[in-house]
Design a protein around this motif. Sequence first.
Motif, PDB file in Angstrom:
ATOM      1  N   ALA A  50       0.836  -1.211   0.000  1.00  0.00           N
ATOM      2  CA  ALA A  50       0.000   0.000   0.000  1.00  0.00           C
ATOM      3  C   ALA A  50       0.866   1.255   0.000  1.00  0.00           C
ATOM      4  O   ALA A  50       0.535   2.253  -0.652  1.00  0.00           O
ATOM      5  CB  ALA A  50      -0.923  -0.011   1.219  1.00  0.00           C
ATOM      6  N   ALA A  51       1.975   1.205   0.713  1.00  0.00           N
ATOM      7  CA  ALA A  51       2.881   2.354   0.785  1.00  0.00           C
ATOM      8  C   ALA A  51       3.580   2.603  -0.547  1.00  0.00           C
ATOM      9  O   ALA A  51       3.996   3.732  -0.838  1.00  0.00           O
ATOM     10  CB  ALA A  51       3.921   2.133   1.887  1.00  0.00           C
ATOM     11  N   LEU A  54       2.623   5.575  -2.681  1.00  0.00           N
ATOM     12  CA  LEU A  54       2.920   6.952  -2.273  1.00  0.00           C
ATOM     13  C   LEU A  54       4.057   7.610  -3.056  1.00  0.00           C
ATOM     14  O   LEU A  54       4.020   8.817  -3.293  1.00  0.00           O
ATOM     15  CB  LEU A  54       3.264   6.993  -0.784  1.00  0.00           C
ATOM     16  CG  LEU A  54       2.103   6.863   0.203  1.00  0.00           C
ATOM     17  CD1 LEU A  54       2.634   6.683   1.623  1.00  0.00           C
ATOM     18  CD2 LEU A  54       1.207   8.097   0.123  1.00  0.00           C
ATOM     19  N   SER A  95       4.569   2.827  -9.702  1.00  0.00           N
ATOM     20  CA  SER A  95       3.339   3.590  -9.460  1.00  0.00           C
ATOM     21  C   SER A  95       3.346   4.951 -10.141  1.00  0.00           C
ATOM     22  O   SER A  95       2.515   5.808  -9.843  1.00  0.00           O
ATOM     23  CB  SER A  95       3.129   3.781  -7.947  1.00  0.00           C
ATOM     24  OG  SER A  95       4.199   4.510  -7.373  1.00  0.00           O
ATOM     25  N   PHE A 117      -5.193   0.078   1.978  1.00  0.00           N
ATOM     26  CA  PHE A 117      -4.936   0.901   0.800  1.00  0.00           C
ATOM     27  C   PHE A 117      -5.608   2.266   0.909  1.00  0.00           C
ATOM     28  O   PHE A 117      -5.292   3.171   0.140  1.00  0.00           O
ATOM     29  CB  PHE A 117      -5.396   0.180  -0.461  1.00  0.00           C
ATOM     30  CG  PHE A 117      -4.410  -0.833  -0.955  1.00  0.00           C
ATOM     31  CD1 PHE A 117      -3.424  -0.499  -1.860  1.00  0.00           C
ATOM     32  CD2 PHE A 117      -4.451  -2.135  -0.484  1.00  0.00           C
ATOM     33  CE1 PHE A 117      -2.499  -1.422  -2.297  1.00  0.00           C
ATOM     34  CE2 PHE A 117      -3.537  -3.076  -0.906  1.00  0.00           C
ATOM     35  CZ  PHE A 117      -2.552  -2.720  -1.819  1.00  0.00           C
ATOM     36  N   GLY A 120      -2.799   4.850   1.786  1.00  0.00           N
ATOM     37  CA  GLY A 120      -1.817   5.045   0.730  1.00  0.00           C
ATOM     38  C   GLY A 120      -2.377   5.819  -0.449  1.00  0.00           C
ATOM     39  O   GLY A 120      -1.730   6.735  -0.971  1.00  0.00           O
ATOM     40  N   ARG A 124      -1.581   9.856  -1.523  1.00  0.00           N
ATOM     41  CA  ARG A 124      -1.019  10.175  -2.848  1.00  0.00           C
ATOM     42  C   ARG A 124      -1.934  11.101  -3.645  1.00  0.00           C
ATOM     43  O   ARG A 124      -1.492  12.099  -4.226  1.00  0.00           O
ATOM     44  CB  ARG A 124      -0.796   8.865  -3.607  1.00  0.00           C
ATOM     45  CG  ARG A 124      -0.485   9.011  -5.107  1.00  0.00           C
ATOM     46  CD  ARG A 124       0.949   9.313  -5.425  1.00  0.00           C
ATOM     47  NE  ARG A 124       1.150   9.454  -6.853  1.00  0.00           N
ATOM     48  CZ  ARG A 124       1.382   8.443  -7.697  1.00  0.00           C
ATOM     49  NH1 ARG A 124       1.447   7.199  -7.234  1.00  0.00           N
ATOM     50  NH2 ARG A 124       1.577   8.676  -8.980  1.00  0.00           N
ATOM     51  N   GLU A 187      -1.306   2.194  10.958  1.00  0.00           N
ATOM     52  CA  GLU A 187      -0.688   2.156   9.626  1.00  0.00           C
ATOM     53  C   GLU A 187      -1.378   3.102   8.657  1.00  0.00           C
ATOM     54  O   GLU A 187      -0.708   3.811   7.887  1.00  0.00           O
ATOM     55  CB  GLU A 187      -0.730   0.717   9.102  1.00  0.00           C
ATOM     56  CG  GLU A 187       0.183  -0.226   9.872  1.00  0.00           C
ATOM     57  CD  GLU A 187      -0.017  -1.682   9.518  1.00  0.00           C
ATOM     58  OE1 GLU A 187       0.910  -2.481   9.743  1.00  0.00           O
ATOM     59  OE2 GLU A 187      -1.111  -2.027   9.013  1.00  0.00           O
ATOM     60  N   ASN A 188      -2.703   3.147   8.672  1.00  0.00           N
ATOM     61  CA  ASN A 188      -3.411   4.031   7.738  1.00  0.00           C
ATOM     62  C   ASN A 188      -3.112   5.504   8.025  1.00  0.00           C
ATOM     63  O   ASN A 188      -2.993   6.314   7.107  1.00  0.00           O
ATOM     64  CB  ASN A 188      -4.916   3.767   7.802  1.00  0.00           C
ATOM     65  CG  ASN A 188      -5.409   2.951   6.617  1.00  0.00           C
ATOM     66  OD1 ASN A 188      -4.879   3.078   5.516  1.00  0.00           O
ATOM     67  ND2 ASN A 188      -6.415   2.129   6.833  1.00  0.00           N
ATOM     68  N   LEU A 191       0.386   6.252   6.685  1.00  0.00           N
ATOM     69  CA  LEU A 191       0.385   6.372   5.230  1.00  0.00           C
ATOM     70  C   LEU A 191      -0.223   7.703   4.783  1.00  0.00           C
ATOM     71  O   LEU A 191       0.288   8.365   3.873  1.00  0.00           O
ATOM     72  CB  LEU A 191      -0.403   5.210   4.618  1.00  0.00           C
ATOM     73  CG  LEU A 191       0.238   3.826   4.737  1.00  0.00           C
ATOM     74  CD1 LEU A 191      -0.748   2.746   4.329  1.00  0.00           C
ATOM     75  CD2 LEU A 191       1.494   3.736   3.894  1.00  0.00           C
ATOM     76  N   THR A 192      -1.307   8.098   5.425  1.00  0.00           N
ATOM     77  CA  THR A 192      -1.966   9.351   5.061  1.00  0.00           C
ATOM     78  C   THR A 192      -1.102  10.555   5.403  1.00  0.00           C
ATOM     79  O   THR A 192      -1.088  11.554   4.675  1.00  0.00           O
ATOM     80  CB  THR A 192      -3.323   9.467   5.776  1.00  0.00           C
ATOM     81  OG1 THR A 192      -4.105   8.305   5.517  1.00  0.00           O
ATOM     82  CG2 THR A 192      -4.088  10.696   5.305  1.00  0.00           C
ATOM     83  N   LEU A 218       9.057   3.212   4.425  1.00  0.00           N
ATOM     84  CA  LEU A 218       8.741   4.597   4.078  1.00  0.00           C
ATOM     85  C   LEU A 218       9.966   5.501   4.198  1.00  0.00           C
ATOM     86  O   LEU A 218      10.209   6.346   3.333  1.00  0.00           O
ATOM     87  CB  LEU A 218       7.612   5.103   4.982  1.00  0.00           C
ATOM     88  CG  LEU A 218       6.221   4.544   4.698  1.00  0.00           C
ATOM     89  CD1 LEU A 218       5.269   4.847   5.850  1.00  0.00           C
ATOM     90  CD2 LEU A 218       5.667   5.105   3.393  1.00  0.00           C
TER      91      LEU A 218
END
Length: 334
Positions: A50-51, A54, A95, A117, A120, A124, A187-188, A191-192, A218
Amino acid sequence: MPLLFSLFINISMLYLEVAILGEYHIYGGNKISGEISIAGGKNAILPILAAAVLNGNISVIHNCPRISDTYVAINILKAIGCEVKVDKNTIIVDSRNAGNWEVPVEPVREMRSSIIFLGGILGRFKNVRISYPGGCELGARPIDLHLKGIRQLGAEIIEENGFIVCKATKLKGARIDLDFPSVGATENIMLTAALAEGTTIIGNAAKEPEIADMQNFLNAMGANISGAGTDNIIIKGVKNLHEVEYTVMPDRIVAGTYLVAAAITKGNILLNNVVPQHLYPITSKLIEAGCDITIEKNIIYLDAPERLKALERLRTHPHPGFPECWKGKYIYKK
């Protein structure tokens, strides 16, 4: 259907038969003994994939477990526009041309952990549309902590017809104190926040090693995150991330399962490619039960006694406590 998994271990005299109807015939009473190398962690690879959304670049990820959840995650990446190549245990994610922020319904309902996801893609593209895990928005939802934290970063969240739609003109750092040390919510939020403006602090964060692994991934692509493995994780937002090459941590739950299997069958086993400190909650209990355990760097050797000792007490607890069994499909692909 061919046999979909291999124990990758010399199991002395243990006979498993897979019947045509999908039944497993196990003839016990024999020792599990041998040597095995532990593959990458299921609960590590999913947030790392998921990362990979980004950086808007190429991510080369080694030691990926070849299990069904990994392939579901790959299908999600392809659906949002990523190019993905698989070479044995290495996954290459490009990506750069990704642009679709709507996640297909099918993989989310097939794999509940696909909710990872959300962070991530939102981080992005500042937009994401994803189904509820299982497709249901009724009743108590374990993702409430995810949504609460993401709201605090400045996202508007609309919940409609079994879907979550998140939009943000700008994501900005905030202090977020979790009501419970949820792994997925931690984790979310990470990522955000990785590309958000300012600094985000997650209080009462989950401490699992897989979170530290995602932090390391990351940071390897240019993020500025510290504190994973402690109560407070600090994310200092950066403007851009770059390409990365990374090796996923070994699966501590799989490793622990092999150790316990050898212990209860009076066997002995040598595990290669492990992080011993990740397994201390398990090895300490096995020693208490009478097993002889030797640890050297990334190797653990266990020799079980003829009769295990009863444990005074054993309770599962979030890391660093004794781990509970994680749900997931461990279907190894050749």
